[in-house]
Design a protein around this motif. Sequence first.
Motif, short mmCIF file in Angstrom:
data_model
loop_
_atom_site.label_atom_id
_atom_site.label_comp_id
_atom_site.label_asym_id
_atom_site.label_seq_id
_atom_site.Cartn_x
_atom_site.Cartn_y
_atom_site.Cartn_z
N GLU A 118 34.43 42.67 49.14
CA GLU A 118 35.70 42.67 49.87
C GLU A 118 36.91 42.60 48.94
O GLU A 118 38.01 43.04 49.31
N ASN A 119 36.73 42.05 47.72
CA ASN A 119 37.87 41.84 46.82
C ASN A 119 37.58 42.29 45.39
O ASN A 119 37.81 41.52 44.44
N CYS B 46 34.31 31.13 45.82
CA CYS B 46 33.11 31.37 46.63
C CYS B 46 32.42 30.07 47.05
O CYS B 46 31.49 30.09 47.86
N TYR C 265 32.09 38.38 48.76
CA TYR C 265 33.45 38.28 48.24
C TYR C 265 33.76 39.44 47.29
O TYR C 265 34.84 40.02 47.34
N LYS D 120 39.08 44.30 43.28
CA LYS D 120 40.22 44.37 42.36
C LYS D 120 40.64 42.97 41.89
O LYS D 120 41.14 42.81 40.78
N SER D 121 40.47 41.98 42.75
CA SER D 121 40.82 40.60 42.37
C SER D 121 39.80 40.05 41.38
O SER D 121 40.15 39.35 40.42
#
Length: 295
Positions: free
Chosen positions: A41-42, A58, A38, A44-45
Amino acid sequence: MSESWIKEGASLGAINIFTTIHSKYNNLTNTEKKVADYVLENPKSVVYMSITDLADICGVGESSIFRFCKSLSYKGYQDFKIAIAHSITVENEIPQLTDKVLMNDSIGQVASKVLATNISALNETYNLIDSAKIDQAIELLLQAEKIIFFGVGSSLMTAMEAKIKFMRITNKTECTIDSHLQMMSAALMTKRDVAVIISYSGSTKDSIEVAKKAKDSGATVISITRFEKSPLTSYSDLTLLCGANEGPLQGGSLSAKISQLYLLDVLYVEYFKRSYEESIRNKESTAESVVVKLL
C-alpha cells in the motif's frame, strides 16, 4: 546508461518484487503479512524508511522485517529497498536521481530540479534543529579533551570535512579513514572524549560497531543521522537529525551531504562563538601557517 536499459530495469524490478510478494503471501506468517500489506500500500514511503521506522509503523519487531525480506529471497533490508526502488520507477523517469528528473529534461530543468532538491534538504534540516540539543552538543564539544569524527563511505568525507573545519580553531579533533583504525581509536577513547558519528541511515555496520566501542570506552557519542530511531541512535547519547531523503539508489547523494555539512556548520559557528578568544587566536595561527602555500 540508455533509456531502454532504464525501462527494462524498472519493468524487471516491478515483476520481481510485487509479484513475488503476492505469490508468496499465503505462505507468510501473520506478522509478515502485516509488513507485506503495508509495503504493497505504501511502496514509495518504504523506500525512505529505516528498518526501525518500518517495524514501528507495522507494529512488529526489526527481526520480523528481516525475516520478511529473507522470505522474499532478499539478502537483507537494503536489498529489499533497492528492489522496491526499481519497481516504483516511472517509465520515463531516471530512477532515484532526484525529484522527478525526466529523460527529456533540458539542462536548465535538471539544474532547477537539483537546486530544489538541495534547498528542500536544507529547509527540512533547519526545521529539525532542536536548539536545546545543539546547545547540549556544543557544551559537550567544548568540554571534551578529544573530539573524533567518524563516518563510512560518503559520510567519511563529511567527517573529514568536519575535522578540517574544526582543526582551524582547535587542536583536539581527529578523523581516521581506515575502518580498523577507527575501531582502535574508539577503543582508546575515555569519558573525557566525544565521538561524533555521521551516518545517513544509522544502520551502517562499521558505524554501529564504532559507536558501541566508543560507548564501552566511556566516551560520549553524538550521532548525525536521518532517522531518530536506528541501531546507531541506540548507542548515542545525543542525536542530531538531518533532513535529506535518500533512496537506496541514491547512496551518497549531494543533498544528504549538504544537510550534514549544514548541521556541522551550525555546530562550528556556535563553538566559535563560545570559545571566541581561543578560536580567533587559533584561526589566525592556522591561517598564517599556510599563507606561504598561497604565494
